[in-house]
Motif scaffolding. Structure first.
Motif, mmCIF file in Angstrom:
data_model
loop_
_atom_site.group_PDB
_atom_site.id
_atom_site.type_symbol
_atom_site.label_atom_id
_atom_site.label_comp_id
_atom_site.label_asym_id
_atom_site.label_seq_id
_atom_site.Cartn_x
_atom_site.Cartn_y
_atom_site.Cartn_z
ATOM 1 N N LEU A 106 0.640 7.508 -8.963
ATOM 2 C CA LEU A 106 -0.190 7.854 -7.885
ATOM 3 C C LEU A 106 -0.068 9.644 -7.546
ATOM 4 N N GLU B 137 0.849 -1.108 0.043
ATOM 5 C CA GLU B 137 -0.026 -0.023 -0.033
ATOM 6 C C GLU B 137 0.761 1.328 -0.031
ATOM 7 N N ILE B 138 0.541 2.181 -0.777
ATOM 8 C CA ILE B 138 1.072 3.522 -0.813
ATOM 9 C C ILE B 138 0.152 4.602 -0.410
ATOM 10 N N THR B 139 0.588 5.329 0.436
ATOM 11 C CA THR B 139 -0.207 6.602 1.072
ATOM 12 C C THR B 139 0.270 7.887 0.385
ATOM 13 N N ILE B 140 -0.737 8.769 -0.014
ATOM 14 C CA ILE B 140 -0.140 10.024 -0.515
ATOM 15 C C ILE B 140 -0.736 10.858 0.685
ATOM 16 N N ARG B 141 0.095 11.754 1.001
ATOM 17 C CA ARG B 141 -0.178 12.707 1.889
ATOM 18 C C ARG B 141 0.669 14.150 1.956
ATOM 19 N N THR C 72 -3.093 12.406 -7.976
ATOM 20 C CA THR C 72 -3.535 12.751 -6.816
ATOM 21 C C THR C 72 -3.421 14.554 -7.386
ATOM 22 N N ALA D 233 4.785 10.283 -1.265
ATOM 23 C CA ALA D 233 4.307 9.103 -1.379
ATOM 24 C C ALA D 233 4.975 8.252 -0.323
ATOM 25 N N GLU D 234 4.134 7.374 0.736
ATOM 26 C CA GLU D 234 4.677 6.835 1.809
ATOM 27 C C GLU D 234 4.192 5.296 1.576
ATOM 28 N N GLN D 235 5.345 4.532 1.717
ATOM 29 C CA GLN D 235 5.421 3.168 1.681
ATOM 30 C C GLN D 235 5.750 2.516 2.903
ATOM 31 N N GLN D 236 5.057 1.879 3.805
ATOM 32 C CA GLN D 236 5.611 1.135 4.900
ATOM 33 C C GLN D 236 6.320 1.992 6.055
#
Length: 158
Positions: free
Chosen positions: A102, A2-6, A106, A59-62
């Motif tokens: 991603l 999972e990749i989180t965009i913040r 965004t 982009a954040e991953q783990q």
């Protein structure tokens, strides 16, 4: 994975510095001490947060920042609101996993929410992303009738 965009935070300056150094594109950054580059990036992130004219997403991953995008939002008389993507970088070890896509998606959503009529960016033809047609695959068109100019100004203290 999972990749989180913040939204970027000041504490992301170290990860952003690591990404920029891993690319090896800037002789200046390569020769500068890591802590010096990191301090400059933290200062710029703080400034951009105060000015509210930019969006910096990571982009954040783990729990690790693996990419980021910087966009300048501006208004002009002829077209209305535009966004200029000045930076979109993914750590070289993480390319090809959809992270850049991603981030770009965004930003496009944010531009639509802001009522922008256009997003712009410059991609140097010597870059791997240009050779892979990364932006063209996402619907971006290369402007054949445009020239992108640069004027380097002497450094000044802030």
């Amino acid at each position: 994975m999972e990749i989180t965009i913040r939204e970027a935070r000041l504490e992301d300056s170290s990860a952003i510095t690591a990404i920029l150094r891993s690319l090896g594109w800037s002789e200046h950054i390569q020769q500068e001490a890591f802590t010096e580059t990191q301090a400059q990036i933290a200062e710029r992130l703080a400034r951009l947060e105060r000015e509210q004219t930019h969006t910096i997403l990571v982009a954040e991953q783990q729990g690790q920042v693996v990419g980021y995008v910087a966009v300048h939002w501006y208004f002009h008389l002829m077209r209305g609101s535009d966004g200029y993507v000045s930076e979109l970088f993914v750590h070289p070890d993480q390319t090809g996993h959809g992270i850049g896509s991603l981030l770009l998606d965004t930003i496009e959503k944010q531009a639509r929410q802001r009522g922008c009529t256009r997003l712009l960016l410059m991609n140097r033809r010597i870059r791997e992303s240009y050779a892979r047609k990364f932006y063209a695959k996402h619907g971006w068109e290369e402007l054949g009738d445009a020239a992108f100019f640069s004027l380097t100004l002497p450094a000044t203290s802030m």
